[in-house]
Design a protein around this motif. Sequence first.
Motif, short mmCIF file in Angstrom:
data_model
loop_
_atom_site.label_atom_id
_atom_site.label_comp_id
_atom_site.label_asym_id
_atom_site.label_seq_id
_atom_site.Cartn_x
_atom_site.Cartn_y
_atom_site.Cartn_z
N SER A 153 -30.41 34.37 -59.85
CA SER A 153 -31.17 34.54 -61.09
C SER A 153 -30.73 33.51 -62.11
N CYS A 154 -31.64 33.10 -62.95
CA CYS A 154 -31.38 32.04 -63.93
C CYS A 154 -31.91 32.47 -65.29
N ARG A 155 -31.02 32.59 -66.24
CA ARG A 155 -31.46 33.02 -67.58
C ARG A 155 -32.05 31.86 -68.37
N GLY A 156 -31.73 30.65 -67.98
CA GLY A 156 -32.37 29.48 -68.60
C GLY A 156 -31.82 29.07 -69.94
N ILE A 157 -30.59 29.46 -70.25
CA ILE A 157 -29.99 29.07 -71.54
C ILE A 157 -29.42 27.66 -71.43
N VAL A 158 -29.76 26.82 -72.37
CA VAL A 158 -29.39 25.41 -72.29
C VAL A 158 -27.99 25.15 -72.82
N THR A 159 -27.59 25.80 -73.91
CA THR A 159 -26.30 25.46 -74.53
C THR A 159 -25.23 26.52 -74.31
N ALA A 160 -23.98 26.04 -74.20
CA ALA A 160 -22.85 26.96 -74.09
C ALA A 160 -22.69 27.78 -75.36
N ALA A 161 -23.03 27.18 -76.50
CA ALA A 161 -22.91 27.88 -77.77
C ALA A 161 -23.75 29.15 -77.78
N GLU A 162 -24.97 29.06 -77.26
CA GLU A 162 -25.83 30.24 -77.21
C GLU A 162 -25.30 31.27 -76.22
N ALA A 198 -25.00 20.87 -73.42
CA ALA A 198 -26.26 21.08 -72.70
C ALA A 198 -25.99 21.37 -71.23
N HIS A 199 -26.61 22.44 -70.74
CA HIS A 199 -26.59 22.70 -69.30
C HIS A 199 -27.69 21.86 -68.66
N ARG A 200 -27.43 20.57 -68.67
CA ARG A 200 -28.35 19.57 -68.11
C ARG A 200 -27.50 18.64 -67.27
N VAL A 201 -28.00 18.23 -66.13
CA VAL A 201 -27.17 17.52 -65.16
C VAL A 201 -26.47 16.31 -65.77
N ASP A 202 -27.18 15.48 -66.51
CA ASP A 202 -26.55 14.27 -67.05
C ASP A 202 -25.44 14.61 -68.05
N ALA A 203 -25.68 15.62 -68.88
CA ALA A 203 -24.66 16.03 -69.85
C ALA A 203 -23.45 16.63 -69.15
N LEU A 204 -23.68 17.38 -68.08
CA LEU A 204 -22.58 18.00 -67.35
C LEU A 204 -21.73 16.97 -66.62
N LEU A 205 -22.36 15.93 -66.12
CA LEU A 205 -21.60 14.85 -65.48
C LEU A 205 -20.70 14.16 -66.49
N ASP A 206 -21.14 14.09 -67.73
CA ASP A 206 -20.32 13.49 -68.79
C ASP A 206 -19.19 14.44 -69.19
N ILE A 207 -19.49 15.72 -69.33
CA ILE A 207 -18.49 16.72 -69.71
C ILE A 207 -17.33 16.73 -68.72
N ARG A 226 -19.12 37.35 -47.90
CA ARG A 226 -20.00 36.41 -47.20
C ARG A 226 -21.38 36.31 -47.85
N ARG A 227 -21.80 37.36 -48.52
CA ARG A 227 -23.13 37.39 -49.13
C ARG A 227 -22.99 37.85 -50.59
N VAL A 228 -23.52 37.07 -51.50
CA VAL A 228 -23.36 37.37 -52.92
C VAL A 228 -24.68 37.21 -53.67
N ALA A 229 -24.75 37.88 -54.80
CA ALA A 229 -25.81 37.63 -55.78
C ALA A 229 -25.21 36.79 -56.90
N VAL A 230 -25.99 35.91 -57.46
CA VAL A 230 -25.53 35.07 -58.56
C VAL A 230 -26.36 35.35 -59.80
N ALA A 231 -25.70 35.78 -60.87
CA ALA A 231 -26.35 35.99 -62.16
C ALA A 231 -25.95 34.83 -63.06
N ALA A 232 -26.78 33.81 -63.11
CA ALA A 232 -26.45 32.57 -63.83
C ALA A 232 -27.17 32.50 -65.16
N THR A 233 -26.46 32.08 -66.18
CA THR A 233 -27.09 31.89 -67.48
C THR A 233 -27.82 30.55 -67.56
N TYR A 234 -27.59 29.67 -66.58
CA TYR A 234 -28.10 28.30 -66.62
C TYR A 234 -29.61 28.21 -66.38
N PRO A 235 -30.18 27.03 -66.67
CA PRO A 235 -31.52 26.70 -66.17
C PRO A 235 -31.51 26.66 -64.64
#
Length: 261
Positions: free
Chosen positions: A164-173, A55-64, A133-142
């Motif tokens: 940008s945030c694609r909002g995908i919760v799982t690495a599997a997806e 899960a791309h969720r803070v608590d799960a990532l802290l555990d990972i 110095r300046r970047v765009a971020v294309a993130a799959t995360y929430p």
Amino acid sequence: MGNGVGSGVGSPGVGSPGVGFLYPGFSAEDDYPAIERMLGEVRLPVVHTTMREDAHRVDALLDIGGPDVLAEGARELRALGIEAAVWACTSGSFVFGWDGATAQVAGVQEAAGVPASSTSFAFVNAARRLGLRRVAVAATYPADVAERFSAFLAHAGIEVVALSCRGIVTAAEVGTLGRAEVLDFVAANDHPAAEAVLVPDTALHTVSWLAELEDRVGKPVLTANQVSVWEGLRLAGRTPSHPGLGTLFATKEGPHHGPTG
């Protein structure tokens, strides 16, 4: 999605030179043997670390990215005789903040017995290498997770002009996204003011399409598995170049032993 620690893709025998990667679960780890084949001069063994919840969720990532999980995997890398180690998980490193991610790398280095870093620091060092110095971020995360990556970059003096945030919760997806989806996603989330586009998820396949990505946006594209390998090679004092691996691998530089450049 599998769990548990185990020697993964491309593992060499004990004592063989190589750069080792700690990779959570299973999704896009085949990017590493793909780069290994392209470079043809260094082994890139992968050890899969325990992922109790995908899960791309803070608590799960802290555990990972917890010290017990990483130390177990780092000890396995140490037994492979690697020259450097990288925690190949962006969200599982930047979610700890700059100081926490620094401590995390120190723990991996101690357990692995070699210079170590993480994908979050790899992005910072790669951006510095290219003078960005300046970047765009294309993130799959929430969004809440992606914003932490933006803050991590800001700490290093790198301005995120578009997030940008694609909002995908799982690495599997994330790992199921194919070439056309990745190309369209990155291109759609570029920004005229950005000097490069950063794509921060090691669960996303990108390595086979790096040249196409850069051609599509007309500027450097830095992706998680790409910068992870570059960072590990940098720490090991290896500087291979390959035209298919993007601007980052187009020129060589000397070694630097430290995670924060």
